[in-house]
Design a protein around this motif. Structure first.
Motif, PDB file in Angstrom:
ATOM      1  N   CYS A  25      -6.008  16.677  53.638  1.00 25.80           N
ATOM      2  CA  CYS A  25      -6.114  17.955  54.338  1.00 25.80           C
ATOM      3  C   CYS A  25      -7.304  17.877  55.309  1.00 25.80           C
ATOM      4  CB  CYS A  25      -6.349  19.081  53.332  1.00 25.80           C
ATOM      5  SG  CYS A  25      -6.803  20.645  54.108  1.00 25.80           S
ATOM      6  N   ILE A  27      -9.028  20.180  56.499  1.00 27.33           N
ATOM      7  CA  ILE A  27     -10.039  21.210  56.214  1.00 27.33           C
ATOM      8  C   ILE A  27     -10.877  20.824  54.982  1.00 27.33           C
ATOM      9  CG2 ILE A  27     -10.453  23.697  55.857  1.00 27.33           C
ATOM     10  CD1 ILE A  27      -8.822  23.354  58.373  1.00 27.33           C
ATOM     11  N   CYS A  28     -10.209  20.628  53.805  1.00 29.90           N
ATOM     12  CA  CYS A  28     -10.968  20.429  52.565  1.00 29.90           C
ATOM     13  C   CYS A  28     -10.992  18.964  52.106  1.00 29.90           C
ATOM     14  CB  CYS A  28     -10.406  21.307  51.443  1.00 29.90           C
ATOM     15  SG  CYS A  28      -8.778  20.782  50.866  1.00 29.90           S
ATOM     16  N   CYS A  50      -2.125  24.293  52.026  1.00 29.09           N
ATOM     17  CA  CYS A  50      -2.744  23.176  51.315  1.00 29.09           C
ATOM     18  C   CYS A  50      -2.930  23.554  49.843  1.00 29.09           C
ATOM     19  CB  CYS A  50      -4.104  22.866  51.945  1.00 29.09           C
ATOM     20  SG  CYS A  50      -5.112  21.741  50.954  1.00 29.09           S
ATOM     21  N   GLY A  52      -5.104  22.347  47.921  1.00 28.37           N
ATOM     22  CA  GLY A  52      -6.532  22.330  47.623  1.00 28.37           C
ATOM     23  C   GLY A  52      -7.215  23.627  48.033  1.00 28.37           C
ATOM     24  N   CYS A  53      -7.091  23.979  49.327  1.00 24.14           N
ATOM     25  CA  CYS A  53      -7.895  25.092  49.853  1.00 24.14           C
ATOM     26  C   CYS A  53      -7.056  26.257  50.369  1.00 24.14           C
ATOM     27  CB  CYS A  53      -8.803  24.588  50.973  1.00 24.14           C
ATOM     28  SG  CYS A  53      -7.905  24.017  52.431  1.00 24.14           S
ATOM     29  N   SER A  55      -5.430  26.581  52.968  1.00 23.63           N
ATOM     30  CA  SER A  55      -5.363  26.794  54.416  1.00 23.63           C
ATOM     31  C   SER A  55      -3.970  26.406  54.917  1.00 23.63           C
ATOM     32  CB  SER A  55      -6.454  26.005  55.141  1.00 23.63           C
ATOM     33  OG  SER A  55      -6.351  24.643  54.832  1.00 23.63           O
TER      34      SER A  55
HETATM   35 ZN    ZN Z   1      -7.158  21.823  52.147  1.00 25.81          ZN
END
Ligand code: ZN
Length: 238
Positions: A25, A27-28, A50, A52-53, A55
């Motif tokens: 990702c 972003i994260c 995502c 994970g985050c 986004s």
């Molecule tokens: Zn992410």
């Protein structure tokens, strides 16, 4: 293949390796597991976010994956189960990479063009146009026409487009490359004009021309001779 074209189109322009690092990702930095790399499906299962985050993932990824699948599957119906199918699949592959790169960075990297130029040269020696020199005329016409427009439009048309059209002319020949340019410009004007009308884009905002070149060229390559024949018949009857 579509997933791979996304990776190539995103990484080559910024000079990253297409093998490492593994996809993550942006972003994260959450590294994607095997089940997060399923074309189209992962995007749908994760509802475009995502894991994970949370986004938002760009819809361009699944769109390119889906489009690649559809174009690869339909190519044999358009050009037949012949040597020409190899050319068609190479064209589709190049366009997918160029569309990704052009949408994200507004450039068509030289490295991509040189790579595909080598492949097309080899393919057109084995599967030549008739007459064989049609590709040379097409390359000259594509180059000169786009160069003229790049100069006149003072940067409205990028030099990447000029080089791409020289290569397209070599692959599809004189008549079809001229039709390809006509159709690409037409698609660009209709869709760009509509986007402007409905305020999706602002006036003077540059839009990537790559997707229109891809649509115009595949239309000309698949149905160009039929389109020209129908057009000439209409002229005769009027
Ligand atoms: Zn992410």
């Amino acid at each position: 293949m579509g997933s791979f074209f996304n990776v190539v189109g995103l990484r080559v322009p910024i000079k990253q390796s297409i093998v490492t690092p593994r996809s993550s990702c942006p972003i994260c930095k959450h590294q994607l597991k095997a089940y997060e790399l399923l074309p189209v499906l992962s995007y749908l299962i994760q509802k475009g976010k995502c894991r994970g985050c949370q986004s938002r993932i760009s819809p361009i990824y699944p769109a390119i994956e889906l489009l690649t699948g559809i174009l690869f599957m339909t190519a044999p119906y358009a050009v037949g189960w012949s040597g020409e199918l190899v050319i068609a699949l190479t064209l589709i592959s190049m366009f997918m990479v160029i569309v990704v790169s052009d949408i994200h960075y507004m450039i068509i990297p030289d490295k991509i063009l040189i790579w595909f130029a080598g492949i097309f040269l080899l393919e057109r020696i084995l599967i030549p146009l008739t007459p064989w020199w049609d590709g040379l005329l097409g390359a000259a016409a594509g180059f000169l026409l786009l160069l003229l427009i790049a100069v006149v439009s003072k940067g409205g048309m990028g030099f990447g487009d000029v080089k791409l059209y020289a290569l397209l002319g070599f692959v599809i020949g004189l008549k079809l490359v001229l039709l390809s340019f006509f159709l690409s410009t037409l698609f660009g004007a209709v869709i760009g004009g509509s986007a402007l009308l409905f305020r999706i884009i602002k006036r003077r905002q540059p839009i990537p021309f790559g997707p229109f070149i891809a649509a115009g060229t595949l239309t000309a390559y698949y149905w160009g001779n039929d389109l020209i024949r129908v057009y000439l018949q209409l002229l005769n009857y009027s």
